[in-house]
Write an enzyme that holds these catalytic residues in place. Structure first.
Site, PDB file in Angstrom:
ATOM      1  N   ASP A  96      70.345 -16.230  42.414  1.00  0.00           N
ATOM      2  CA  ASP A  96      69.443 -15.445  43.256  1.00  0.00           C
ATOM      3  C   ASP A  96      69.656 -15.868  44.710  1.00  0.00           C
ATOM      4  OD1 ASP A  96      67.189 -14.020  44.132  1.00  0.00           O
ATOM      5  OD2 ASP A  96      66.135 -14.445  42.255  1.00  0.00           O
ATOM      6  N   ASP A 196      67.903 -11.040  46.968  1.00  0.00           N
ATOM      7  CA  ASP A 196      66.464 -10.878  47.156  1.00  0.00           C
ATOM      8  C   ASP A 196      66.165  -9.915  48.314  1.00  0.00           C
ATOM      9  OD1 ASP A 196      63.758 -12.010  46.495  1.00  0.00           O
ATOM     10  OD2 ASP A 196      63.823 -12.642  48.589  1.00  0.00           O
ATOM     11  N   GLU A 246      67.694  -6.396  45.084  1.00  0.00           N
ATOM     12  CA  GLU A 246      66.274  -6.093  44.968  1.00  0.00           C
ATOM     13  C   GLU A 246      65.879  -5.258  46.168  1.00  0.00           C
ATOM     14  OE1 GLU A 246      61.942  -8.213  44.457  1.00  0.00           O
ATOM     15  OE2 GLU A 246      63.283  -8.865  46.037  1.00  0.00           O
ATOM     16  N   HIS A 320      59.281 -11.663  37.536  1.00  0.00           N
ATOM     17  CA  HIS A 320      58.352 -12.734  37.904  1.00  0.00           C
ATOM     18  C   HIS A 320      57.344 -12.304  38.959  1.00  0.00           C
ATOM     19  CE1 HIS A 320      61.503 -12.533  40.824  1.00  0.00           C
ATOM     20  NE2 HIS A 320      60.747 -13.212  41.665  1.00  0.00           N
ATOM     21  N   ASP A 321      57.450 -11.070  39.443  1.00  0.00           N
ATOM     22  CA  ASP A 321      56.494 -10.571  40.441  1.00  0.00           C
ATOM     23  C   ASP A 321      55.533  -9.547  39.843  1.00  0.00           C
ATOM     24  OD1 ASP A 321      57.696 -12.046  42.492  1.00  0.00           O
ATOM     25  OD2 ASP A 321      59.112 -10.438  42.950  1.00  0.00           O
TER      26      ASP A 321
HETATM   27  C1  NOJ Z   1      61.064 -11.033  46.141  1.00  0.00           C
HETATM   28  C2  NOJ Z   1      60.922 -12.104  45.098  1.00  0.00           C
HETATM   29  O1  NOJ Z   1      61.126 -11.526  43.844  1.00  0.00           O
HETATM   30  C3  NOJ Z   1      59.540 -12.691  45.263  1.00  0.00           C
HETATM   31  O2  NOJ Z   1      59.184 -13.541  44.205  1.00  0.00           O
HETATM   32  C4  NOJ Z   1      59.477 -13.380  46.589  1.00  0.00           C
HETATM   33  O3  NOJ Z   1      58.177 -13.838  46.826  1.00  0.00           O
HETATM   34  C5  NOJ Z   1      59.875 -12.414  47.727  1.00  0.00           C
HETATM   35  N1  NOJ Z   1      61.039 -11.656  47.423  1.00  0.00           N
HETATM   36  C6  NOJ Z   1      60.162 -13.185  48.989  1.00  0.00           C
HETATM   37  O4  NOJ Z   1      61.368 -13.871  48.850  1.00  0.00           O
END
Ligand code: NOJ
Length: 550
Positions: A96, A196, A246, A320-321
Protein backbone atom coordinates in the site's frame (compact mmCIF):
# COMPACT_ATOMS: atom_id res chain seq x y z
CA UNK A 1 1.57 -10.55 -18.13
CA UNK A 2 -0.83 -11.70 -15.40
CA UNK A 3 -4.46 -12.26 -16.27
CA UNK A 4 -6.23 -10.11 -13.74
CA UNK A 5 -9.60 -11.29 -14.92
CA UNK A 6 -9.02 -14.63 -13.23
CA UNK A 7 -7.69 -13.22 -9.99
CA UNK A 8 -9.08 -12.54 -6.56
CA UNK A 9 -7.35 -10.28 -4.05
CA UNK A 10 -7.41 -10.83 -0.30
CA UNK A 11 -6.97 -7.72 1.83
CA UNK A 12 -5.23 -7.79 5.20
CA UNK A 13 -5.27 -5.11 7.87
CA UNK A 14 -2.17 -6.30 9.73
CA UNK A 15 -3.00 -4.67 13.02
CA UNK A 16 -6.14 -6.81 13.30
CA UNK A 17 -5.22 -10.01 11.47
CA UNK A 18 -3.13 -12.21 13.75
CA UNK A 19 -0.88 -11.43 16.70
CA UNK A 20 2.12 -13.77 16.83
CA UNK A 21 4.03 -12.22 19.73
CA UNK A 22 1.30 -11.68 22.28
CA UNK A 23 1.27 -7.88 22.47
CA UNK A 24 -2.37 -7.57 21.40
CA UNK A 25 -1.45 -6.14 17.99
CA UNK A 26 -1.41 -8.14 14.76
CA UNK A 27 1.96 -8.47 13.01
CA UNK A 28 3.76 -9.77 9.95
CA UNK A 29 4.77 -13.09 11.53
CA UNK A 30 1.08 -13.51 12.30
CA UNK A 31 0.28 -13.13 8.61
CA UNK A 32 3.01 -15.60 7.66
CA UNK A 33 1.44 -18.16 9.99
CA UNK A 34 -1.84 -17.83 8.12
CA UNK A 35 -0.59 -18.03 4.55
CA UNK A 36 -1.96 -21.56 4.13
CA UNK A 37 -5.36 -20.29 5.13
CA UNK A 38 -5.22 -17.46 2.58
CA UNK A 39 -4.08 -19.91 -0.07
CA UNK A 40 -7.01 -22.17 0.83
CA UNK A 41 -9.34 -19.36 -0.22
CA UNK A 42 -7.84 -19.39 -3.69
CA UNK A 43 -6.52 -15.84 -3.42
CA UNK A 44 -3.96 -14.79 -6.02
CA UNK A 45 -2.79 -11.59 -4.36
CA UNK A 46 -2.57 -10.34 -0.82
CA UNK A 47 -2.90 -6.62 -0.31
CA UNK A 48 -1.50 -5.57 3.07
CA UNK A 49 -2.37 -2.13 4.37
CA UNK A 50 0.74 -0.16 5.44
CA UNK A 51 3.17 -1.59 7.98
CA UNK A 52 5.92 1.00 7.47
CA UNK A 53 7.40 3.08 10.27
CA UNK A 54 4.63 5.33 11.47
CA UNK A 55 3.26 6.97 14.61
CA UNK A 56 0.04 5.07 13.75
CA UNK A 57 -2.12 8.09 14.27
CA UNK A 58 -4.05 6.82 11.22
CA UNK A 59 -2.91 3.21 11.66
CA UNK A 60 -0.05 3.37 9.17
CA UNK A 61 -1.54 5.72 6.59
CA UNK A 62 0.73 8.28 8.20
CA UNK A 63 4.10 7.05 6.96
CA UNK A 64 7.29 8.19 8.63
CA UNK A 65 9.69 6.07 6.59
CA UNK A 66 8.60 4.22 3.46
CA UNK A 67 11.60 1.89 3.48
CA UNK A 68 11.42 0.65 7.05
CA UNK A 69 9.06 -1.54 8.99
CA UNK A 70 7.26 -0.41 12.10
CA UNK A 71 8.72 -2.56 14.92
CA UNK A 72 5.19 -3.11 16.21
CA UNK A 73 4.59 -5.16 13.04
CA UNK A 74 8.01 -6.78 12.66
CA UNK A 75 11.20 -6.39 10.69
CA UNK A 76 12.39 -6.21 7.10
CA UNK A 77 13.35 -9.90 7.36
CA UNK A 78 9.77 -10.67 8.28
CA UNK A 79 8.50 -8.83 5.21
CA UNK A 80 10.98 -10.66 3.01
CA UNK A 81 9.79 -13.94 4.50
CA UNK A 82 6.20 -12.89 3.83
CA UNK A 83 6.98 -12.13 0.19
CA UNK A 84 8.75 -15.50 -0.19
CA UNK A 85 6.07 -17.44 1.69
CA UNK A 86 3.33 -15.95 -0.45
CA UNK A 87 5.26 -16.70 -3.60
CA UNK A 88 5.84 -20.35 -2.60
CA UNK A 89 2.08 -20.65 -2.43
CA UNK A 90 1.49 -19.01 -5.79
CA UNK A 91 0.41 -15.66 -4.39
CA UNK A 92 1.84 -12.18 -4.80
CA UNK A 93 2.14 -9.46 -2.17
CA UNK A 94 0.71 -6.02 -2.96
CA UNK A 95 1.93 -3.11 -0.88
CA UNK A 96 0.00 0.00 0.00
CA UNK A 97 1.74 3.15 -1.20
CA UNK A 98 0.54 6.23 0.64
CA UNK A 99 1.82 8.92 -1.67
CA UNK A 100 -0.69 11.72 -1.29
CA UNK A 101 0.76 12.64 2.10
CA UNK A 102 3.37 11.69 4.69
CA UNK A 103 3.31 11.74 8.43
CA UNK A 104 4.48 15.05 9.87
CA UNK A 105 7.11 12.89 11.58
CA UNK A 106 8.67 12.06 8.18
CA UNK A 107 12.22 13.39 7.82
CA UNK A 108 11.13 15.55 4.87
CA UNK A 109 8.49 17.31 6.90
CA UNK A 110 10.77 17.80 9.87
CA UNK A 111 13.27 19.49 7.61
CA UNK A 112 10.52 21.57 6.06
CA UNK A 113 9.46 22.73 9.52
CA UNK A 114 13.08 23.64 10.24
CA UNK A 115 12.81 26.05 7.32
CA UNK A 116 14.85 24.14 4.69
CA UNK A 117 13.47 25.48 1.42
CA UNK A 118 14.14 22.24 -0.50
CA UNK A 119 11.83 20.33 1.83
CA UNK A 120 9.28 23.09 2.19
CA UNK A 121 8.82 22.60 -1.55
CA UNK A 122 8.00 18.92 -0.89
CA UNK A 123 4.75 19.99 0.76
CA UNK A 124 2.02 22.52 0.13
CA UNK A 125 2.77 25.58 2.22
CA UNK A 126 0.92 28.87 1.74
CA UNK A 127 1.43 32.29 3.30
CA UNK A 128 -1.16 33.82 5.53
CA UNK A 129 -1.86 35.28 8.94
CA UNK A 130 -2.70 32.97 11.82
CA UNK A 131 -6.41 33.78 11.64
CA UNK A 132 -6.99 33.22 7.94
CA UNK A 133 -6.31 29.83 6.35
CA UNK A 134 -5.58 30.01 2.61
CA UNK A 135 -8.97 28.42 1.80
CA UNK A 136 -12.02 27.22 3.67
CA UNK A 137 -11.47 23.56 2.70
CA UNK A 138 -12.35 20.88 5.20
CA UNK A 139 -10.22 17.90 6.16
CA UNK A 140 -11.78 14.53 5.42
CA UNK A 141 -11.44 13.67 9.08
CA UNK A 142 -13.27 16.84 10.20
CA UNK A 143 -12.06 20.41 10.87
CA UNK A 144 -10.01 22.68 8.60
CA UNK A 145 -7.66 21.23 5.97
CA UNK A 146 -4.89 23.73 6.81
CA UNK A 147 -2.62 24.00 9.84
CA UNK A 148 -0.67 27.10 10.78
CA UNK A 149 3.05 26.91 11.58
CA UNK A 150 3.91 30.02 13.59
CA UNK A 151 7.68 29.68 13.13
CA UNK A 152 7.27 29.78 9.34
CA UNK A 153 4.22 32.04 9.32
CA UNK A 154 2.73 29.68 6.81
CA UNK A 155 -0.04 27.12 6.56
CA UNK A 156 0.36 23.58 5.28
CA UNK A 157 -2.34 21.53 3.58
CA UNK A 158 -3.57 18.27 5.11
CA UNK A 159 -6.59 16.73 3.42
CA UNK A 160 -6.65 14.10 6.19
CA UNK A 161 -5.41 14.33 9.78
CA UNK A 162 -3.30 17.29 10.88
CA UNK A 163 -0.38 14.82 11.15
CA UNK A 164 -0.74 13.82 7.45
CA UNK A 165 0.77 16.62 5.36
CA UNK A 166 -0.04 16.60 1.62
CA UNK A 167 2.91 16.19 -0.72
CA UNK A 168 3.57 18.60 -3.56
CA UNK A 169 3.47 16.42 -6.68
CA UNK A 170 4.15 19.45 -8.87
CA UNK A 171 7.71 19.21 -7.62
CA UNK A 172 9.66 16.74 -9.83
CA UNK A 173 11.97 15.92 -6.93
CA UNK A 174 9.01 14.64 -4.93
CA UNK A 175 7.90 12.50 -7.84
CA UNK A 176 11.41 11.08 -8.13
CA UNK A 177 11.53 10.24 -4.41
CA UNK A 178 8.25 8.36 -4.73
CA UNK A 179 9.40 6.48 -7.82
CA UNK A 180 12.50 5.39 -5.91
CA UNK A 181 10.30 3.98 -3.17
CA UNK A 182 8.31 1.95 -5.71
CA UNK A 183 11.57 0.67 -7.22
CA UNK A 184 12.87 -0.25 -3.78
CA UNK A 185 9.85 -2.46 -3.07
CA UNK A 186 9.72 -3.84 -6.57
CA UNK A 187 13.28 -5.05 -6.20
CA UNK A 188 12.26 -6.87 -3.01
CA UNK A 189 9.86 -9.01 -5.02
CA UNK A 190 6.60 -7.26 -4.29
CA UNK A 191 4.12 -8.17 -7.06
CA UNK A 192 1.77 -5.21 -7.08
CA UNK A 193 0.77 -1.93 -5.52
CA UNK A 194 -2.30 -0.27 -4.14
CA UNK A 195 -2.05 3.51 -4.30
CA UNK A 196 -3.84 5.29 -1.50
CA UNK A 197 -6.27 8.10 -2.50
CA UNK A 198 -4.23 8.49 -5.64
CA UNK A 199 -6.74 10.67 -7.45
CA UNK A 200 -6.04 13.46 -4.93
CA UNK A 201 -2.36 13.92 -5.73
CA UNK A 202 -2.70 16.79 -8.19
CA UNK A 203 -3.81 20.01 -6.56
CA UNK A 204 -5.11 23.00 -8.54
CA UNK A 205 -2.80 25.85 -9.55
CA UNK A 206 -4.93 28.39 -7.76
CA UNK A 207 -6.30 27.71 -4.29
CA UNK A 208 -9.75 29.19 -3.83
CA UNK A 209 -12.58 28.94 -1.33
CA UNK A 210 -15.29 26.40 -2.01
CA UNK A 211 -18.58 28.13 -1.34
CA UNK A 212 -20.70 25.09 -2.12
CA UNK A 213 -18.67 22.24 -0.66
CA UNK A 214 -15.66 21.15 1.33
CA UNK A 215 -13.11 21.76 -1.41
CA UNK A 216 -13.02 18.28 -2.90
CA UNK A 217 -14.23 19.43 -6.30
CA UNK A 218 -10.96 21.37 -6.69
CA UNK A 219 -8.55 18.56 -5.94
CA UNK A 220 -10.29 15.24 -6.80
CA UNK A 221 -9.07 13.94 -10.19
CA UNK A 222 -6.97 17.12 -10.31
CA UNK A 223 -5.43 18.77 -13.39
CA UNK A 224 -2.21 16.73 -13.73
CA UNK A 225 -3.27 13.43 -12.14
CA UNK A 226 -3.20 11.37 -15.35
CA UNK A 227 0.15 12.81 -16.37
CA UNK A 228 1.61 12.00 -12.93
CA UNK A 229 0.33 8.44 -12.97
CA UNK A 230 1.62 7.75 -16.48
CA UNK A 231 5.02 9.06 -15.47
CA UNK A 232 5.13 7.04 -12.22
CA UNK A 233 4.17 3.83 -14.00
CA UNK A 234 6.51 4.30 -16.97
CA UNK A 235 9.52 5.32 -14.91
CA UNK A 236 9.16 2.44 -12.46
CA UNK A 237 8.24 -0.18 -15.08
CA UNK A 238 5.16 -1.43 -13.24
CA UNK A 239 2.74 -1.44 -16.18
CA UNK A 240 2.55 -5.26 -16.18
CA UNK A 241 2.04 -5.59 -12.45
CA UNK A 242 -1.27 -5.41 -10.63
CA UNK A 243 -1.85 -1.79 -9.64
CA UNK A 244 -5.01 -0.52 -8.05
CA UNK A 245 -5.78 3.10 -7.40
CA UNK A 246 -7.99 4.05 -4.50
CA UNK A 247 -10.22 6.78 -5.86
CA UNK A 248 -11.92 9.24 -3.58
CA UNK A 249 -15.10 10.90 -4.94
CA UNK A 250 -14.03 10.20 -8.48
CA UNK A 251 -15.94 10.14 -11.77
CA UNK A 252 -16.65 7.38 -14.25
CA UNK A 253 -14.90 9.30 -17.02
CA UNK A 254 -11.72 9.53 -14.96
CA UNK A 255 -11.83 5.88 -13.89
CA UNK A 256 -12.13 4.86 -17.52
CA UNK A 257 -8.93 6.70 -18.17
CA UNK A 258 -7.10 5.48 -15.07
CA UNK A 259 -7.81 1.86 -15.93
CA UNK A 260 -7.89 1.62 -19.74
CA UNK A 261 -4.80 -0.46 -20.66
CA UNK A 262 -4.09 1.88 -23.58
CA UNK A 263 -3.49 4.74 -21.17
CA UNK A 264 -0.81 2.81 -19.26
CA UNK A 265 -1.88 4.19 -15.89
CA UNK A 266 -3.33 1.57 -13.52
CA UNK A 267 -4.75 -1.90 -13.91
CA UNK A 268 -7.91 -1.05 -11.99
CA UNK A 269 -9.81 1.47 -9.90
CA UNK A 270 -11.25 1.07 -6.43
CA UNK A 271 -14.10 3.51 -5.94
CA UNK A 272 -16.87 4.03 -3.42
CA UNK A 273 -19.99 5.41 -5.04
CA UNK A 274 -21.90 2.21 -4.26
CA UNK A 275 -20.99 2.55 -0.60
CA UNK A 276 -22.66 5.93 -0.20
CA UNK A 277 -26.23 4.85 -0.95
CA UNK A 278 -27.04 4.97 2.75
CA UNK A 279 -25.53 8.43 3.34
CA UNK A 280 -28.31 10.96 3.86
CA UNK A 281 -27.76 13.82 1.39
CA UNK A 282 -24.28 12.45 0.81
CA UNK A 283 -23.35 12.85 4.48
CA UNK A 284 -21.69 9.78 5.96
CA UNK A 285 -22.60 10.89 9.47
CA UNK A 286 -26.37 11.02 8.84
CA UNK A 287 -28.09 7.66 8.87
CA UNK A 288 -30.45 6.50 6.16
CA UNK A 289 -31.71 3.11 4.97
CA UNK A 290 -29.82 1.97 1.86
CA UNK A 291 -31.36 3.17 -1.37
CA UNK A 292 -31.34 -0.15 -3.24
CA UNK A 293 -32.55 1.29 -6.50
CA UNK A 294 -29.63 3.66 -6.53
CA UNK A 295 -27.26 0.88 -5.60
CA UNK A 296 -28.45 -1.27 -8.47
CA UNK A 297 -28.39 1.61 -10.94
CA UNK A 298 -24.86 2.53 -9.94
CA UNK A 299 -23.63 -1.00 -10.54
CA UNK A 300 -25.51 -1.18 -13.83
CA UNK A 301 -24.01 2.05 -15.14
CA UNK A 302 -20.44 1.50 -13.94
CA UNK A 303 -20.31 -2.14 -15.03
CA UNK A 304 -21.67 -1.55 -18.51
CA UNK A 305 -19.72 1.64 -19.19
CA UNK A 306 -16.49 0.11 -17.93
CA UNK A 307 -17.01 -2.73 -20.34
CA UNK A 308 -18.00 -0.49 -23.24
CA UNK A 309 -14.92 1.70 -22.92
CA UNK A 310 -12.48 -0.97 -21.80
CA UNK A 311 -11.92 0.08 -18.20
CA UNK A 312 -11.46 -2.33 -15.30
CA UNK A 313 -12.70 -2.21 -11.73
CA UNK A 314 -12.00 -3.71 -8.37
CA UNK A 315 -15.36 -5.13 -7.23
CA UNK A 316 -15.85 -5.23 -3.48
CA UNK A 317 -18.10 -4.55 -0.50
CA UNK A 318 -15.66 -4.30 2.37
CA UNK A 319 -12.36 -2.80 3.36
CA UNK A 320 -10.75 -1.34 6.46
CA UNK A 321 -12.64 1.94 5.99
CA UNK A 322 -16.09 0.43 5.73
CA UNK A 323 -18.59 -1.13 8.10
CA UNK A 324 -19.20 -4.86 7.61
CA UNK A 325 -21.41 -5.55 4.62
CA UNK A 326 -23.63 -8.22 6.17
CA UNK A 327 -24.62 -5.71 8.86
CA UNK A 328 -25.11 -3.00 6.27
CA UNK A 329 -26.84 -4.32 3.14
CA UNK A 330 -27.69 -7.75 4.54
CA UNK A 331 -29.21 -9.02 7.78
CA UNK A 332 -26.69 -9.99 10.46
CA UNK A 333 -29.35 -11.80 12.52
CA UNK A 334 -32.15 -13.88 11.01
CA UNK A 335 -30.70 -14.22 7.52
CA UNK A 336 -27.03 -13.84 8.43
CA UNK A 337 -25.80 -16.76 6.38
CA UNK A 338 -28.15 -16.32 3.42
CA UNK A 339 -27.50 -12.61 3.10
CA UNK A 340 -23.72 -12.90 3.45
CA UNK A 341 -23.67 -15.51 0.69
CA UNK A 342 -26.00 -13.53 -1.53
CA UNK A 343 -23.85 -10.41 -1.24
CA UNK A 344 -20.79 -12.49 -2.09
CA UNK A 345 -22.43 -14.03 -5.16
CA UNK A 346 -23.43 -10.65 -6.48
CA UNK A 347 -19.86 -9.31 -6.31
CA UNK A 348 -17.88 -12.36 -7.37
CA UNK A 349 -19.70 -13.00 -10.64
CA UNK A 350 -19.45 -9.38 -11.82
CA UNK A 351 -17.01 -8.10 -14.40
CA UNK A 352 -13.92 -6.94 -12.49
CA UNK A 353 -11.42 -8.19 -9.95
CA UNK A 354 -13.06 -9.19 -6.65
CA UNK A 355 -11.50 -8.15 -3.34
CA UNK A 356 -12.21 -9.99 -0.10
CA UNK A 357 -11.47 -8.13 3.10
CA UNK A 358 -10.34 -10.25 6.06
CA UNK A 359 -13.28 -11.72 7.92
CA UNK A 360 -15.77 -10.90 5.17
CA UNK A 361 -15.43 -14.53 4.07
CA UNK A 362 -16.74 -15.55 7.50
CA UNK A 363 -19.65 -13.12 7.51
CA UNK A 364 -18.05 -11.05 10.26
CA UNK A 365 -20.45 -8.39 11.54
CA UNK A 366 -20.13 -4.82 12.78
CA UNK A 367 -18.33 -4.70 16.11
CA UNK A 368 -21.22 -3.27 18.16
CA UNK A 369 -19.11 -1.01 20.41
CA UNK A 370 -21.31 0.79 22.89
CA UNK A 371 -19.00 3.38 24.45
CA UNK A 372 -16.74 5.99 22.86
CA UNK A 373 -13.83 4.54 24.84
CA UNK A 374 -13.99 1.40 22.73
CA UNK A 375 -13.22 3.30 19.50
CA UNK A 376 -9.66 3.77 18.29
CA UNK A 377 -10.10 5.38 14.86
CA UNK A 378 -9.08 9.03 14.54
CA UNK A 379 -11.94 9.81 12.13
CA UNK A 380 -14.59 8.19 14.35
CA UNK A 381 -13.40 9.96 17.49
CA UNK A 382 -13.19 13.33 15.70
CA UNK A 383 -16.68 12.92 14.28
CA UNK A 384 -18.13 11.83 17.61
CA UNK A 385 -17.14 15.21 19.03
CA UNK A 386 -18.31 17.06 15.92
CA UNK A 387 -21.71 15.32 16.19
CA UNK A 388 -22.04 16.31 19.84
CA UNK A 389 -21.13 19.89 18.98
CA UNK A 390 -23.82 19.87 16.30
CA UNK A 391 -26.37 19.04 18.98
CA UNK A 392 -26.74 15.27 18.64
CA UNK A 393 -27.27 13.42 21.91
CA UNK A 394 -24.59 11.06 23.09
CA UNK A 395 -26.85 8.06 22.36
CA UNK A 396 -27.52 9.24 18.83
CA UNK A 397 -23.85 9.95 18.15
CA UNK A 398 -22.95 6.47 19.37
CA UNK A 399 -25.69 4.92 17.23
CA UNK A 400 -24.23 6.70 14.20
CA UNK A 401 -20.76 5.39 15.02
CA UNK A 402 -22.14 1.91 15.57
CA UNK A 403 -23.25 1.92 11.95
CA UNK A 404 -20.65 4.12 10.29
CA UNK A 405 -17.34 3.87 12.12
CA UNK A 406 -14.35 2.42 10.32
CA UNK A 407 -13.59 0.48 13.49
CA UNK A 408 -16.47 -1.83 12.59
CA UNK A 409 -14.21 -3.32 9.98
CA UNK A 410 -11.12 -3.29 12.19
CA UNK A 411 -12.12 -5.61 15.00
CA UNK A 412 -9.76 -8.59 15.27
CA UNK A 413 -10.02 -11.46 12.81
CA UNK A 414 -12.04 -14.28 14.35
CA UNK A 415 -9.94 -17.45 14.11
CA UNK A 416 -11.59 -19.73 16.66
CA UNK A 417 -13.92 -19.76 19.63
CA UNK A 418 -11.10 -19.46 22.16
CA UNK A 419 -10.37 -16.36 24.19
CA UNK A 420 -9.98 -13.24 22.00
CA UNK A 421 -11.11 -15.31 19.03
CA UNK A 422 -7.66 -16.84 18.63
CA UNK A 423 -6.36 -13.47 17.41
CA UNK A 424 -4.05 -12.99 20.38
CA UNK A 425 -3.27 -14.47 23.77
CA UNK A 426 -3.66 -11.09 25.37
CA UNK A 427 -6.30 -8.36 25.26
CA UNK A 428 -6.34 -6.98 21.68
CA UNK A 429 -5.76 -3.31 20.89
CA UNK A 430 -9.44 -3.12 19.92
CA UNK A 431 -12.35 -5.24 21.11
CA UNK A 432 -14.19 -7.96 19.25
CA UNK A 433 -17.87 -8.85 19.25
CA UNK A 434 -19.07 -11.88 21.23
CA UNK A 435 -20.14 -13.64 18.08
CA UNK A 436 -16.55 -14.83 17.55
CA UNK A 437 -17.76 -17.87 19.49
CA UNK A 438 -19.62 -19.11 16.41
CA UNK A 439 -18.41 -16.85 13.58
CA UNK A 440 -14.83 -18.01 13.21
CA UNK A 441 -12.47 -19.76 10.82
CA UNK A 442 -12.26 -23.05 12.75
CA UNK A 443 -16.03 -23.50 12.90
CA UNK A 444 -16.63 -22.51 9.30
CA UNK A 445 -13.79 -24.53 7.93
CA UNK A 446 -15.41 -27.78 9.04
CA UNK A 447 -18.93 -26.78 8.01
CA UNK A 448 -19.54 -27.59 4.36
CA UNK A 449 -22.40 -25.13 4.18
CA UNK A 450 -20.47 -22.24 5.75
CA UNK A 451 -20.01 -18.76 4.33
CA UNK A 452 -16.27 -19.46 4.24
CA UNK A 453 -16.70 -22.51 2.00
CA UNK A 454 -19.12 -20.59 -0.19
CA UNK A 455 -16.48 -17.89 -0.77
CA UNK A 456 -13.97 -20.60 -1.66
CA UNK A 457 -16.42 -21.96 -4.22
CA UNK A 458 -16.96 -18.52 -5.75
CA UNK A 459 -13.24 -17.85 -6.08
CA UNK A 460 -12.81 -21.22 -7.76
CA UNK A 461 -15.71 -20.57 -10.17
CA UNK A 462 -13.94 -17.46 -11.47
CA UNK A 463 -10.83 -19.50 -12.14
CA UNK A 464 -12.81 -22.19 -13.97
CA UNK A 465 -15.16 -20.14 -16.11
CA UNK A 466 -14.09 -17.82 -18.88
CA UNK A 467 -17.57 -16.36 -18.88
CA UNK A 468 -16.97 -14.97 -15.38
CA UNK A 469 -13.57 -13.65 -16.36
CA UNK A 470 -14.45 -12.18 -19.71
CA UNK A 471 -18.16 -12.33 -20.43
CA UNK A 472 -20.04 -9.23 -21.48
CA UNK A 473 -22.31 -7.88 -18.77
CA UNK A 474 -25.91 -6.88 -19.08
CA UNK A 475 -28.03 -5.71 -16.16
CA UNK A 476 -31.69 -6.73 -16.16
CA UNK A 477 -33.47 -3.93 -14.40
CA UNK A 478 -36.32 -6.08 -13.16
CA UNK A 479 -39.06 -5.04 -10.83
CA UNK A 480 -39.08 -4.84 -7.86
CA UNK A 481 -35.89 -2.95 -7.26
CA UNK A 482 -34.61 -5.35 -4.59
CA UNK A 483 -33.93 -7.86 -7.36
CA UNK A 484 -30.40 -7.40 -8.64
CA UNK A 485 -30.09 -9.46 -11.81
CA UNK A 486 -27.46 -9.56 -14.48
CA UNK A 487 -26.29 -11.73 -17.32
CA UNK A 488 -22.79 -12.52 -18.43
CA UNK A 489 -22.53 -13.57 -22.05
CA UNK A 490 -19.67 -15.19 -23.95
CA UNK A 491 -19.61 -17.08 -27.27
CA UNK A 492 -22.99 -18.75 -27.10
CA UNK A 493 -22.90 -19.19 -23.34
CA UNK A 494 -24.88 -17.34 -20.76
CA UNK A 495 -24.63 -16.92 -17.03
CA UNK A 496 -27.70 -15.52 -15.34
CA UNK A 497 -27.27 -14.21 -11.80
CA UNK A 498 -30.31 -13.40 -9.67
CA UNK A 499 -30.08 -11.86 -6.20
CA UNK A 500 -32.74 -10.79 -3.76
CA UNK A 501 -31.50 -7.87 -1.67
CA UNK A 502 -34.44 -8.12 0.73
CA UNK A 503 -35.56 -10.24 3.66
CA UNK A 504 -38.89 -10.97 1.99
CA UNK A 505 -40.14 -13.42 -0.58
CA UNK A 506 -40.12 -11.38 -3.74
CA UNK A 507 -42.20 -12.35 -6.78
CA UNK A 508 -40.49 -11.60 -10.07
CA UNK A 509 -42.34 -9.39 -12.55
CA UNK A 510 -42.01 -12.20 -15.06
CA UNK A 511 -41.01 -15.79 -14.39
CA UNK A 512 -37.49 -16.66 -15.45
CA UNK A 513 -37.24 -19.92 -17.38
CA UNK A 514 -34.26 -21.95 -16.39
CA UNK A 515 -34.76 -25.40 -17.74
CA UNK A 516 -31.94 -25.12 -20.24
CA UNK A 517 -29.56 -23.72 -17.68
CA UNK A 518 -27.81 -25.51 -14.92
CA UNK A 519 -27.40 -24.06 -11.46
CA UNK A 520 -23.79 -23.04 -10.96
CA UNK A 521 -24.14 -21.86 -7.37
CA UNK A 522 -26.91 -20.87 -4.98
CA UNK A 523 -27.27 -20.03 -1.31
CA UNK A 524 -30.47 -22.11 -1.06
CA UNK A 525 -30.95 -25.76 -1.79
CA UNK A 526 -32.49 -25.54 -5.26
CA UNK A 527 -33.73 -29.11 -5.16
CA UNK A 528 -36.23 -27.88 -2.58
CA UNK A 529 -37.49 -25.29 -5.00
CA UNK A 530 -40.89 -26.64 -5.95
CA UNK A 531 -41.82 -23.95 -8.38
CA UNK A 532 -41.46 -26.12 -11.44
CA UNK A 533 -39.50 -25.10 -14.49
CA UNK A 534 -39.52 -21.38 -13.98
CA UNK A 535 -38.44 -19.12 -11.16
CA UNK A 536 -41.40 -17.05 -10.14
CA UNK A 537 -40.06 -15.58 -6.95
CA UNK A 538 -36.92 -15.38 -4.84
CA UNK A 539 -36.79 -16.30 -1.16
CA UNK A 540 -35.26 -13.91 1.44
CA UNK A 541 -31.77 -12.97 0.24
CA UNK A 542 -31.84 -15.79 -2.27
CA UNK A 543 -29.12 -15.90 -4.86
CA UNK A 544 -28.89 -18.21 -7.88
CA UNK A 545 -26.53 -18.34 -10.81
CA UNK A 546 -27.47 -20.40 -13.86
CA UNK A 547 -25.08 -21.28 -16.59
CA UNK A 548 -25.98 -22.61 -19.99
CA UNK A 549 -25.39 -22.66 -23.73
CA UNK A 550 -27.83 -21.33 -26.26
C1 NOJ B 1 -7.54 5.89 2.52
C2 NOJ B 1 -7.23 4.78 3.48
O1 NOJ B 1 -7.90 3.63 3.05
C3 NOJ B 1 -7.66 5.25 4.85
O2 NOJ B 1 -7.63 4.22 5.80
C4 NOJ B 1 -6.79 6.41 5.24
O3 NOJ B 1 -7.24 6.94 6.46
C5 NOJ B 1 -6.84 7.52 4.17
N1 NOJ B 1 -6.72 7.01 2.85
C6 NOJ B 1 -5.72 8.50 4.38
O4 NOJ B 1 -4.51 7.90 4.02
Amino acid sequence: MIDLKKCTVYQIYPKSFCDSNGDGIGDIRGIIGKLDYIQSLGADYIWCTPFFTSPLRDNGYDVEDYRNINPVFGTMEDVEALIAGAEERGMGLMLDMVFNHTSTRHEWFKRALAGEQKYMDYYIFRDGGPDKPPTNWQSKFGGPAWEYVPSLQKWYLHLFDVTQADLNWNNPEVRQELKNIVLFWKSKGVKGFRFDVVNLISKPDVFEDDNIGDGKRFYSDGPRVHEFLKELVADTGIEDMITVGEMSSTSLANCLKYSNPKEKELSMCFNFHHLKVDYKDGNKWELMKPDYRRLRDLFAVWQTEMERKNGWMAVFWCNHDQPRIVSRFGDDKKYWKESAKMLATFIHLLRGTPYIYQGEELGMTNAGYSSIDEYRDVESINYYHILLKKGKTRERALEILRQRSRDNGRSPMQWNSGRYGGFSVTEPWIGLPDNYKWINVAAEDRDEDSILNYYRALVELRKQHKIIQEGRIEFLLLKPEEIFAYKRVLYGQELLVLNNFSGKNVPLCKPIPYSEHSCLISNYNQAENNQGRAIKSLRPYESIAFYGKY
